[in-house]
Write an enzyme that holds these catalytic residues in place. Structure first.
Site, mmCIF file in Angstrom:
data_model
loop_
_atom_site.group_PDB
_atom_site.id
_atom_site.type_symbol
_atom_site.label_atom_id
_atom_site.label_comp_id
_atom_site.label_asym_id
_atom_site.label_seq_id
_atom_site.Cartn_x
_atom_site.Cartn_y
_atom_site.Cartn_z
ATOM 1 N N PRO A 10 0.792 -1.225 0.000
ATOM 2 C CA PRO A 10 0.000 0.000 0.000
ATOM 3 C C PRO A 10 0.830 1.284 0.000
ATOM 4 C CG PRO A 10 -0.143 -1.128 2.125
ATOM 5 C CD PRO A 10 0.534 -2.069 1.175
ATOM 6 N N ASN A 11 0.318 2.244 -0.718
ATOM 7 C CA ASN A 11 0.864 3.608 -0.816
ATOM 8 C C ASN A 11 2.132 3.707 -1.661
ATOM 9 O OD1 ASN A 11 -1.152 4.862 0.840
ATOM 10 N ND2 ASN A 11 -0.202 3.840 2.583
ATOM 11 N N ARG A 18 5.861 10.874 -2.413
ATOM 12 C CA ARG A 18 5.644 10.573 -0.992
ATOM 13 C C ARG A 18 6.955 10.665 -0.212
ATOM 14 N NH1 ARG A 18 4.743 4.483 1.318
ATOM 15 N NH2 ARG A 18 4.306 5.068 3.469
ATOM 16 N N TYR A 23 11.851 8.057 1.132
ATOM 17 C CA TYR A 23 11.677 6.972 0.156
ATOM 18 C C TYR A 23 12.375 7.215 -1.182
ATOM 19 C CZ TYR A 23 8.234 5.428 3.555
ATOM 20 O OH TYR A 23 7.627 5.014 4.719
ATOM 21 N N ASN A 74 7.640 -5.881 -1.150
ATOM 22 C CA ASN A 74 7.699 -4.768 -0.199
ATOM 23 C C ASN A 74 6.293 -4.666 0.375
ATOM 24 O OD1 ASN A 74 7.778 -2.478 1.302
ATOM 25 N ND2 ASN A 74 8.800 -1.216 -0.247
ATOM 26 N N ALA A 77 3.210 -0.842 4.688
ATOM 27 C CA ALA A 77 2.650 -0.774 6.054
ATOM 28 C C ALA A 77 2.187 -2.149 6.555
ATOM 29 C CB ALA A 77 1.509 0.222 6.086
ATOM 30 N N HIS A 80 4.047 -4.450 9.173
ATOM 31 C CA HIS A 80 3.967 -4.321 10.629
ATOM 32 C C HIS A 80 2.633 -4.801 11.189
ATOM 33 C CE1 HIS A 80 7.325 -1.870 9.396
ATOM 34 N NE2 HIS A 80 6.525 -1.035 8.769
ATOM 35 N N ASP A 87 0.967 -15.444 6.835
ATOM 36 C CA ASP A 87 0.483 -16.813 6.699
ATOM 37 C C ASP A 87 0.470 -17.249 5.231
ATOM 38 O OD1 ASP A 87 0.160 -17.001 9.417
ATOM 39 O OD2 ASP A 87 -2.029 -16.907 9.403
ATOM 40 N N GLU A 98 11.946 -10.068 1.405
ATOM 41 C CA GLU A 98 11.274 -8.831 1.828
ATOM 42 C C GLU A 98 12.200 -7.643 1.552
ATOM 43 O OE1 GLU A 98 10.046 -8.970 5.941
ATOM 44 O OE2 GLU A 98 10.027 -6.796 6.104
ATOM 45 N N HIS A 100 12.634 -3.190 1.680
ATOM 46 C CA HIS A 100 12.156 -1.879 2.103
ATOM 47 C C HIS A 100 13.092 -0.813 1.557
ATOM 48 C CE1 HIS A 100 9.243 -3.599 4.803
ATOM 49 N NE2 HIS A 100 10.179 -4.452 5.181
ATOM 50 N N LEU A 101 12.506 0.271 1.085
ATOM 51 C CA LEU A 101 13.312 1.393 0.623
ATOM 52 C C LEU A 101 14.064 2.022 1.791
ATOM 53 C CD1 LEU A 101 10.259 2.472 -1.324
ATOM 54 C CD2 LEU A 101 12.446 2.359 -2.516
ATOM 55 N N SER A 102 13.335 2.263 2.880
ATOM 56 C CA SER A 102 13.946 2.897 4.050
ATOM 57 C C SER A 102 14.506 1.826 4.984
ATOM 58 C CB SER A 102 12.897 3.745 4.785
ATOM 59 O OG SER A 102 11.864 2.915 5.299
ATOM 60 N N ARG A 107 13.842 3.744 12.212
ATOM 61 C CA ARG A 107 12.669 4.623 12.189
ATOM 62 C C ARG A 107 11.825 4.437 13.454
ATOM 63 N NH1 ARG A 107 9.767 4.497 6.606
ATOM 64 N NH2 ARG A 107 8.866 6.361 7.574
ATOM 65 N N ARG A 111 7.707 0.593 13.326
ATOM 66 C CA ARG A 111 8.200 0.088 12.031
ATOM 67 C C ARG A 111 9.352 -0.901 12.204
ATOM 68 N NH1 ARG A 111 5.809 3.469 8.157
ATOM 69 N NH2 ARG A 111 5.488 5.535 8.990
HETATM 70 C C1 DQA Z 1 8.377 0.759 3.658
HETATM 71 C C2 DQA Z 1 8.497 0.973 5.172
HETATM 72 C C3 DQA Z 1 7.152 0.840 5.846
HETATM 73 O O1 DQA Z 1 7.270 1.060 7.248
HETATM 74 C C4 DQA Z 1 6.177 1.871 5.288
HETATM 75 O O2 DQA Z 1 4.890 1.686 5.853
HETATM 76 C C5 DQA Z 1 6.115 1.868 3.800
HETATM 77 C C6 DQA Z 1 7.345 1.692 3.041
HETATM 78 C C7 DQA Z 1 9.714 0.998 2.919
HETATM 79 O O3 DQA Z 1 9.815 0.570 1.785
HETATM 80 O O4 DQA Z 1 10.617 1.631 3.470
HETATM 81 O O5 DQA Z 1 5.073 2.127 3.215
HETATM 82 O O6 DQA Z 1 8.008 -0.581 3.412
#
Ligand code: DQA
Length: 162
Positions: A10-11, A18, A23, A74, A77, A80, A87, A98, A100-102, A107, A111
């Site tokens: 998501p997002n 964003r 990011y 990725n 959100a 978490h 599952d 898995e 993550h950009l950040s 953080r 997170r």
């Molecule tokens: C994220 C880190 C997550 O905590 C956050 O909710 C995201 C992006 C990352 O790629 O750093 O939406 O997955």
């Protein structure tokens, strides 16, 4: 050709606009183009999904077995919060990475915990768009080749070597 399923949670459709200080400036199409170029070099096919819906992600992972050799995800959100995605990965019997950009460990405390990481083969976190590319390298390494039955070219070169 080996296939890898890439899932953006998501997002992530908002990347570029964003919080670029967190990011990065690259938008999702740019990241996907980089992934497709790397996939081409590795000789693997990518299918890419961005979804803001947990159920859609769960459904896609649930159909992954037999179609994809690895999953690059990725979960954003949902990292978490989502027992359902965890599952699904555990049940899928397809190796998952898995990304993550950040750096989620640098953080907010909420997170810093991933429900998804324990059911993945590994995690890449904190390298911006390069996290995806590093994750893809790992996924390619995990995706079994049809090499257990060697290609005719490989058989020929082995014969020559004898
Ligand atoms: C994220 C880190 C997550 O905590 C956050 O909710 C995201 C992006 C990352 O790629 O750093 O939406 O997955």
């Amino acid at each position: 050709m080996r296939a890898i399923l890439v899932i953006h949670g998501p997002n992530l459709q908002l990347l570029g606009a964003r919080q670029p200080h967190i990011y990065g400036a690259a938008d999702l199409p740019a990241i996907n183009r980089q992934l497709q170029a790397a996939a081409k070099r590795h000789g693997v096919r990518l299918e890419i999904l961005q979804s803001n819906h947990e159920g859609e992600i769960v459904g896609r992972i649930g159909r992954a077995k037999g179609t994809y050799e690895a999953i690059l995800i990725n979960p954003a959100a949902y990292t978490h919060t989502s027992v359902a995605i965890r599952d699904a990965i555990e049940a899928a019997d397809v190796p998952a990475i898995e990304v993550h950009l950040s750096n989620i460990y640098a953080r907010e405390s909420f997170r810093q915990h991933s429900l998804i990481a324990p059911v993945c083969r590994g995690q890449v976190s904190g390298f911006g768009a390069a996290s995806y590319l590093l994750g893809l390298e790992a996924a390619v390494g995990l995706a079994p080749r049809a090499a257990d039955s060697p290609s005719p070219a490989r058989v020929r070169s082995r014969r020559k070597a004898r």
